[in-house]
Write an enzyme that holds these catalytic residues in place. Structure first.
Site, PDB file in Angstrom:
ATOM      1  N   LYS A 153      28.745 -43.308   5.520  1.00 26.12           N
ATOM      2  CA  LYS A 153      27.552 -42.572   5.965  1.00 26.12           C
ATOM      3  C   LYS A 153      27.895 -41.096   6.149  1.00 26.12           C
ATOM      4  O   LYS A 153      28.124 -40.626   7.269  1.00 26.12           O
ATOM      5  CB  LYS A 153      27.003 -43.204   7.257  1.00 26.12           C
ATOM      6  CG  LYS A 153      25.549 -42.814   7.542  1.00 26.12           C
ATOM      7  CD  LYS A 153      24.926 -43.754   8.524  1.00 26.12           C
ATOM      8  CE  LYS A 153      23.548 -43.310   8.991  1.00 26.12           C
ATOM      9  NZ  LYS A 153      22.555 -43.195   7.929  1.00 26.12           N
ATOM     10  N   LEU A 210      24.213 -48.067   1.406  1.00 23.14           N
ATOM     11  CA  LEU A 210      24.664 -48.039   2.790  1.00 23.14           C
ATOM     12  C   LEU A 210      24.476 -49.429   3.399  1.00 23.14           C
ATOM     13  O   LEU A 210      23.441 -50.075   3.179  1.00 23.14           O
ATOM     14  CB  LEU A 210      23.859 -47.011   3.598  1.00 23.14           C
ATOM     15  CG  LEU A 210      24.410 -46.829   5.006  1.00 23.14           C
ATOM     16  CD1 LEU A 210      25.694 -46.009   4.988  1.00 23.14           C
ATOM     17  CD2 LEU A 210      23.399 -46.178   5.930  1.00 23.14           C
TER      18      LEU A 210
HETATM   19  N1  PDD Z   1      19.353 -43.622   7.501  1.00 28.26           N
HETATM   20  N2  PDD Z   1      20.316 -46.522   3.462  1.00 28.26           N
HETATM   21  C1  PDD Z   1      20.428 -45.196   3.612  1.00 28.26           C
HETATM   22  C2  PDD Z   1      20.714 -44.354   2.429  1.00 28.26           C
HETATM   23  C3  PDD Z   1      20.267 -44.625   4.893  1.00 28.26           C
HETATM   24  O1  PDD Z   1      20.387 -43.300   5.045  1.00 28.26           O
HETATM   25  C4  PDD Z   1      19.967 -45.470   6.002  1.00 28.26           C
HETATM   26  C5  PDD Z   1      19.827 -44.927   7.396  1.00 28.26           C
HETATM   27  C6  PDD Z   1      19.859 -46.846   5.779  1.00 28.26           C
HETATM   28  C7  PDD Z   1      19.564 -47.825   6.898  1.00 28.26           C
HETATM   29  O2  PDD Z   1      20.648 -47.965   7.776  1.00 28.26           O
HETATM   30  P1  PDD Z   1      20.451 -48.342   9.318  1.00 28.26           P
HETATM   31  O3  PDD Z   1      19.659 -49.593   9.350  1.00 28.26           O
HETATM   32  O4  PDD Z   1      21.815 -48.535   9.821  1.00 28.26           O
HETATM   33  O5  PDD Z   1      19.709 -47.195   9.967  1.00 28.26           O
HETATM   34  C8  PDD Z   1      20.054 -47.340   4.491  1.00 28.26           C
HETATM   35  C9  PDD Z   1      19.246 -42.963   8.782  1.00 28.26           C
HETATM   36  C10 PDD Z   1      18.266 -43.610   9.685  1.00 28.26           C
HETATM   37  C11 PDD Z   1      19.012 -41.487   8.566  1.00 28.26           C
HETATM   38  O6  PDD Z   1      19.629 -40.964   7.663  1.00 28.26           O
HETATM   39  O7  PDD Z   1      18.260 -40.869   9.331  1.00 28.26           O
END
Ligand code: PDD
Length: 290
Positions: A153, A210
C-alpha cells in the site's frame, strides 16, 4: 467559527500539532519519490474499525520495502484514540502515512538509519448513511496502469488519481481497472460481482491487487452467513451480465455498483446481496470496534 478553531490536531513524528504547524521537509522521500506507505482506518461511533488488520498490512508493506515501522500496535492505537478525542471525531477515518524520511538532499539510493516520517490525521466522513451506499455508484472500465506490486500500500497513487478524474469527467463515480481483459480492482477499492446463481466472485489475492482489509472481513462474514464466494478472475463482459456488482474498502464498507460503462447491472438498482453484506459488515465491525 474562526479558522483557528476549525484546525484539526494532527500527529507528526511524536507530536500532536495544529495542522498548520505540521511541516515536512522538501527533501522528504515521501514527497520526492512517493517512497512511503499508508493506511486508512475507518472510525464509527468514535471507535476504530478493523484496525489490527490495517496494522498487520502496514507491517507487511514496511517489510516488503525495507521501511522501519517505529510504532507498536499499542502505541499506534494510543495516537489514534488521542486524535479521535482531540478532533471529536464521531464518524470518518484516520489516515496514516509513513515515509523513508528526510536525507537532506535528493538521491535515488536510500540509506539505512534515517528516521522515518510518520503522519496521522483524521477525516470526517458520512459512512453509515452515505447516499452512495443507498443509491449505488456508476463505474467505467479503465486500463490498469499501475506497477507490479499493488499488494503493497504505497502512496504511488497517480494512476488512481488519473483514473478517478477520467471517471468523474465521464459522469461516473469510480473506475474498474482492467488488465489483460480481466478486472483487477476498483480505483481505491476491491471489486466483486454476483452471478445469476448468487455466487460472489472476486479476484484472488496476488501482487496484482491490494489485499483489502474490508475484503478479508467480508470473506469471513460471507462464510459465516452461508454466502458463497468464488475467488477467480472475471472479465468486464461477465461483469456487464452479472446480477449485482459492488466494491469494498475502509472508506465505503460495501457500495453497490449499479452501472458499468453506462450499462445497468441487473435491474440498475443496488443489489440485495451487496446491501445484506453491507449490513452484516457494519454490525460485525461495530461489535468488534476498538
Ligand atoms: N483504499 N484496493 C485499492 C487499490 C485500495 O486503494 C483500497 C483502499 C482497497 C481496499 O482496501 P481496504 O479494505 O483495506 O480499505 C483496495 C483506501 C481506502 C484509500 O486509498 O483511501
Amino acid at each position: 467559527m474562526g479558522l483557528e478553531t476549525m484546525e484539526r490536531t494532527v500527529y507528526l513524528n511524536g507530536k500532536f500539532l495544529p495542522e498548520s504547524q505540521a511541516n515536512i521537509s522538501i527533501f522528504d522521500r515521501g514527497f520526492l519519490f512517493a517512497d512511503a506507505v499508508y493506511e486508512v482506518t475507518s472510525v464509527l461511533q468514535s471507535k476504530l474499525i478493523d484496525n489490527l488488520g490495517h496494522f498487520h498490512r502496514l507491517e507487511r508493506s514496511c517489510r516488503e520495502l525495507n521501511l522501519t515501522l517505529p510504532l507498536s500496535y499499542q502505541e499506534l492505537t494510543d495516537i489514534q484514540h488521542t486524535l479521535i478525542e482531540k478532533n471529536q471525531l464521531h464518524e470518518g477515518g484516520i489516515y496514516l502515512q509513513l515515509t523513508r524520511g528526510d536525507e537532506g538532499d535528493r538521491d535515488f539510493t536510500y540509506h539505512d538509519g534515517v528516521p522515518p516520517t510518520i503522519v496521522l490525521f483524521t477525516q470526517e466522513r458520512n459512512l453509515v448513511n452515505s447516499p452512495k451506499a443507498k443509491k449505488g455508484i456508476k463505474v467505467i472500465s479503465y486500463a490498469d496502469m499501475r506497477w507490479r506490486r499493488r499488494d503493497i500500500k504505497t502512496t504511488n497513487l497517480l494512476p488512481a488519481c488519473m483514473a478517478k478524474h477520467a471517471a468523474h469527467a465521464a459522469g461516473a463515480d469510480d473506475v474498474w481497472l482492467i488488465e489483460n481483459g480481466y478486472v483487477t480492482e476498483g480505483g481505491s477499492n476491491n471489486a466483486y460481482i454476483v452471478t445469476q446463481d448468487d455466487k460472489i466472485v472476486t479476484r484472488p489475492l496476488s501482487n496484482d491487487i491490494l489485499h483489502g482489509i474490508t475484503r478479508a472481513s467480508l470473506m469471513k462474514l460471507a462464510q459465516e452467513f452461508d454466502i458463497e464466494i468464488e475467488e477467480r478472475h472475471f472479465t468486464i463482459d461477465e461483469a456487464y451480465a452479472a446480477k449485482e456488482a459492488f466494491i469494498s474498502s475502509a472508506t465505503t464498507f460495501v457500495w453497490p455498483v449499479v452501472a458499468i460503462d453506462d450499462k445497468p447491472i441487473g435491474d440498475g438498482q443496488p443489489g440485495l446481496i451487496a446491501l445484506k453484506l453491507r449490513e452484516i459488515y457494519i454490525n460485525a465491525a461495530l461489535a468488534a470496534a476498538e
